[in-house]
Design a protein around this motif. Sequence first.
Motif, PDB file in Angstrom:
ATOM      1  N   SER A 116       0.878  -1.176  -0.069  1.00 25.58           N
ATOM      2  CA  SER A 116      -0.065   0.194  -0.092  1.00 25.58           C
ATOM      3  C   SER A 116       0.792   1.013  -0.161  1.00 25.58           C
ATOM      4  CB  SER A 116      -0.647  -0.045   1.132  1.00 25.58           C
ATOM      5  OG  SER A 116      -0.003  -0.115   2.258  1.00 25.58           O
ATOM      6  N   LEU A 117       2.018   1.170   0.378  1.00 36.25           N
ATOM      7  CA  LEU A 117       2.821   2.226   0.309  1.00 36.25           C
ATOM      8  C   LEU A 117       3.731   2.336  -0.940  1.00 36.25           C
ATOM      9  CD1 LEU A 117       5.278   3.224   3.446  1.00 36.25           C
ATOM     10  CD2 LEU A 117       5.959   3.681   1.087  1.00 36.25           C
ATOM     11  N   THR A 118       3.728   3.606  -1.691  1.00 40.08           N
ATOM     12  CA  THR A 118       4.001   3.526  -3.091  1.00 40.08           C
ATOM     13  C   THR A 118       5.248   4.309  -2.930  1.00 40.08           C
ATOM     14  OG1 THR A 118       2.669   5.368  -3.322  1.00 40.08           O
ATOM     15  CG2 THR A 118       1.634   3.406  -3.871  1.00 40.08           C
ATOM     16  N   GLU A 119       5.605   4.973  -2.167  1.00 39.49           N
ATOM     17  CA  GLU A 119       7.054   5.862  -2.474  1.00 39.49           C
ATOM     18  C   GLU A 119       7.304   6.046  -0.821  1.00 39.49           C
ATOM     19  OE1 GLU A 119       6.090   9.260  -4.572  1.00 39.49           O
ATOM     20  OE2 GLU A 119       5.042  10.438  -2.726  1.00 39.49           O
ATOM     21  N   PHE A 120       8.748   6.445  -0.816  1.00 38.53           N
ATOM     22  CA  PHE A 120       9.437   7.047   0.278  1.00 38.53           C
ATOM     23  C   PHE A 120      10.006   8.542   0.175  1.00 38.53           C
ATOM     24  CE2 PHE A 120      10.121   2.368   0.426  1.00 38.53           C
ATOM     25  CZ  PHE A 120       9.647   2.133   1.793  1.00 38.53           C
ATOM     26  N   VAL A 121      10.099   9.109   1.056  1.00 41.92           N
ATOM     27  CA  VAL A 121      10.669  10.563   1.214  1.00 41.92           C
ATOM     28  C   VAL A 121      12.139  10.362   1.533  1.00 41.92           C
ATOM     29  CG1 VAL A 121      10.519  12.833   1.790  1.00 41.92           C
ATOM     30  CG2 VAL A 121       8.542  11.652   1.312  1.00 41.92           C
ATOM     31  N   LEU A 122      13.117  10.823   0.765  1.00 37.09           N
ATOM     32  CA  LEU A 122      14.437  11.020   1.145  1.00 37.09           C
ATOM     33  C   LEU A 122      14.727  12.246   2.093  1.00 37.09           C
ATOM     34  CD1 LEU A 122      16.290   9.057  -1.785  1.00 37.09           C
ATOM     35  CD2 LEU A 122      15.913   8.103   0.527  1.00 37.09           C
ATOM     36  N   MET A 123      15.303  12.246   3.378  1.00 38.22           N
ATOM     37  CA  MET A 123      15.546  13.438   4.063  1.00 38.22           C
ATOM     38  C   MET A 123      16.559  14.177   3.293  1.00 38.22           C
ATOM     39  SD  MET A 123      13.154  14.245   5.948  1.00 38.22           S
ATOM     40  CE  MET A 123      14.081  15.309   6.991  1.00 38.22           C
ATOM     41  N   GLY A 124      17.666  13.612   2.464  1.00 36.38           N
ATOM     42  CA  GLY A 124      18.633  14.076   2.036  1.00 36.38           C
ATOM     43  C   GLY A 124      19.849  14.282   3.077  1.00 36.38           C
ATOM     44  N   PHE A 125      20.961  14.919   2.337  1.00 34.90           N
ATOM     45  CA  PHE A 125      22.067  14.999   3.062  1.00 34.90           C
ATOM     46  C   PHE A 125      22.217  16.160   4.046  1.00 34.90           C
ATOM     47  CE2 PHE A 125      26.644  16.577   3.811  1.00 34.90           C
ATOM     48  CZ  PHE A 125      27.260  15.332   4.253  1.00 34.90           C
ATOM     49  N   THR A 126      21.459  17.208   3.798  1.00 24.72           N
ATOM     50  CA  THR A 126      21.355  18.079   4.697  1.00 24.72           C
ATOM     51  C   THR A 126      19.777  19.108   4.714  1.00 24.72           C
ATOM     52  OG1 THR A 126      22.136  20.497   5.284  1.00 24.72           O
ATOM     53  CG2 THR A 126      22.134  20.045   2.776  1.00 24.72           C
ATOM     54  N   GLY A 179      24.818   8.162  -5.995  1.00 25.02           N
ATOM     55  CA  GLY A 179      25.177   9.669  -6.712  1.00 25.02           C
ATOM     56  C   GLY A 179      24.023  10.311  -7.475  1.00 25.02           C
ATOM     57  N   PRO A 180      23.739   9.834  -8.417  1.00 25.42           N
ATOM     58  CA  PRO A 180      22.564  10.830  -9.393  1.00 25.42           C
ATOM     59  C   PRO A 180      21.497  11.176  -8.735  1.00 25.42           C
ATOM     60  CG  PRO A 180      23.785   9.156 -10.430  1.00 25.42           C
ATOM     61  CD  PRO A 180      24.123   8.638  -9.216  1.00 25.42           C
ATOM     62  N   LYS A 181      20.712  10.294  -7.786  1.00 26.84           N
ATOM     63  CA  LYS A 181      19.625  10.298  -7.088  1.00 26.84           C
ATOM     64  C   LYS A 181      19.879  11.355  -5.862  1.00 26.84           C
ATOM     65  CE  LYS A 181      15.423   9.894  -5.910  1.00 26.84           C
ATOM     66  NZ  LYS A 181      14.220  10.246  -6.755  1.00 26.84           N
ATOM     67  N   ILE A 225      11.373   9.014  -3.678  1.00 29.64           N
ATOM     68  CA  ILE A 225      11.831   7.567  -4.461  1.00 29.64           C
ATOM     69  C   ILE A 225      10.836   6.830  -4.221  1.00 29.64           C
ATOM     70  CG2 ILE A 225      12.983   6.967  -2.375  1.00 29.64           C
ATOM     71  CD1 ILE A 225      15.212   5.699  -4.390  1.00 29.64           C
ATOM     72  N   SER A 226      10.306   6.102  -5.391  1.00 30.27           N
ATOM     73  CA  SER A 226       9.323   4.954  -5.608  1.00 30.27           C
ATOM     74  C   SER A 226       9.642   4.001  -4.831  1.00 30.27           C
ATOM     75  CB  SER A 226       8.971   4.715  -7.003  1.00 30.27           C
ATOM     76  OG  SER A 226      10.351   4.149  -7.686  1.00 30.27           O
ATOM     77  N   PHE A 227       8.633   3.130  -4.486  1.00 26.94           N
ATOM     78  CA  PHE A 227       8.953   1.940  -3.655  1.00 26.94           C
ATOM     79  C   PHE A 227      10.262   0.921  -4.452  1.00 26.94           C
ATOM     80  CE2 PHE A 227       8.023  -2.548  -1.965  1.00 26.94           C
ATOM     81  CZ  PHE A 227       8.035  -2.275  -0.787  1.00 26.94           C
ATOM     82  N   SER A 228       9.649   0.950  -5.687  1.00 27.16           N
ATOM     83  CA  SER A 228      10.462  -0.152  -6.401  1.00 27.16           C
ATOM     84  C   SER A 228      11.888   0.698  -6.708  1.00 27.16           C
ATOM     85  CB  SER A 228       9.863  -0.238  -7.914  1.00 27.16           C
ATOM     86  OG  SER A 228       9.606   0.628  -8.309  1.00 27.16           O
ATOM     87  N   HIS A 268      15.500   8.950   6.868  1.00 28.14           N
ATOM     88  CA  HIS A 268      16.464   9.613   7.199  1.00 28.14           C
ATOM     89  C   HIS A 268      17.817   9.553   6.802  1.00 28.14           C
ATOM     90  CE1 HIS A 268      13.948  11.823  10.549  1.00 28.14           C
ATOM     91  NE2 HIS A 268      13.188  10.540  10.442  1.00 28.14           N
ATOM     92  N   HIS A 269      17.949   9.401   5.591  1.00 29.18           N
ATOM     93  CA  HIS A 269      19.161   9.264   4.960  1.00 29.18           C
ATOM     94  C   HIS A 269      18.958  10.082   3.410  1.00 29.18           C
ATOM     95  CE1 HIS A 269      23.145   7.660   4.491  1.00 29.18           C
ATOM     96  NE2 HIS A 269      23.058   6.759   5.295  1.00 29.18           N
ATOM     97  N   PHE A 270      20.128   9.730   2.697  1.00 32.38           N
ATOM     98  CA  PHE A 270      20.066  10.457   1.230  1.00 32.38           C
ATOM     99  C   PHE A 270      19.939   9.183   0.087  1.00 32.38           C
ATOM    100  CE2 PHE A 270      24.567   9.956   2.485  1.00 32.38           C
ATOM    101  CZ  PHE A 270      24.937   9.294   1.330  1.00 32.38           C
ATOM    102  N   TYR A 271      19.955   8.123   0.664  1.00 34.57           N
ATOM    103  CA  TYR A 271      19.299   6.980  -0.032  1.00 34.57           C
ATOM    104  C   TYR A 271      19.217   5.798   0.675  1.00 34.57           C
ATOM    105  CZ  TYR A 271      23.844   4.005   1.465  1.00 34.57           C
ATOM    106  OH  TYR A 271      24.562   3.362   2.102  1.00 34.57           O
ATOM    107  N   CYS A 272      18.406   4.729   0.032  1.00 32.96           N
ATOM    108  CA  CYS A 272      17.696   3.666   0.641  1.00 32.96           C
ATOM    109  C   CYS A 272      18.938   2.738   0.922  1.00 32.96           C
ATOM    110  CB  CYS A 272      16.754   3.000  -0.247  1.00 32.96           C
ATOM    111  SG  CYS A 272      15.317   4.036  -0.859  1.00 32.96           S
TER     112      CYS A 272
END
Length: 314
Positions: A8-18, A77-79, A91-94, A174-178
């Motif tokens: 049911s969860l389709t995406e996450f939110v990355l808090m990023g580096f700062t 890096g790119p994301k 960022i999508s779940f997949s 709470h990170h810049f990548y999964c």
Amino acid sequence: MARGNYTSLTEFVLMGFTNHPELQLPFFVVFLFIYLITLVGNLGLILLVVDPTFHTPMYYFLSHLAFIDVCYSSSIGPKMLQNLLVKKKNISFSGCFAQLYFSSAFATTECFLLATVAYDCYMAICKPLIYTATMIQQVCKELVIRVYTYGFLNSVIQTILTFQLSFYDSNIIHHFYCADPPLLALSCSDTHNKEKQLLIFSAVNLTGSLLTVLISYICILFSIIKIQSSEGKCKAFSTCASHLTVVIIFYGTLFFISLRQPKARTSWKYNKVVSVFYSLVIPMLNPLIYSLRNTEVKGTLRKMIEGKESQWVS
């Protein structure tokens, strides 16, 4: 666990580096520079191996290390760079699944490829009489295939175990990548078994590959001590000095990340800094370390530069 809990969860939110908007552009410039140097340095090292001078087992393994560094940095890096420029850091779940899978796969593969290079150094210095007959092209290919196979299979298991957990309370990472630690902290499921499995796999991968490196270099050290001439000792040491430098940086950072408590939320800032160093800075440093300490590489690069200059003059 019900499948609907996590599908049911389709995406996450990355808090990023700062979290400071005024720092995002400066960080973008710095990390873009690091990423571009990583691409140029590692792709240059791969292209360099095409030269007949570098048709040896060591450079064959180093070309694969360079390839892994490019892939690992590109999985993160790119994301990360994109999120430093946009407000919506989704960022999508997949997409999260794929990022965790590939980053974990390339990290594990690099561990055992570094161990393979250490074994190659051991054979070159400790068993010089049978080195050429033993480390033939077919053997090198088989070693590399086994390393890649294990790395990607290990990542399949870990990624599936992570995404079998429930994610429905919050989707903010709470990170810049999964990565595993922030995802475990986000999960609503009991993560005890997953944390235990992650610790076991990390311990096996790290200690298994590092043990190979340590045994190889202990044998190398004893062989160097037995060499009579100082010139011979310097030559033997220079053969493995670059790799030893990379190993110390790589494993030191990796042990720091692996031994952090997955749910220690107060440690996210430290983990982000270490993760940047591990995922972006180390892949940038590796080709520089291998090339700047290697007379053959420096000589070939000098010839290539001089050749380009002569073409421009003519």
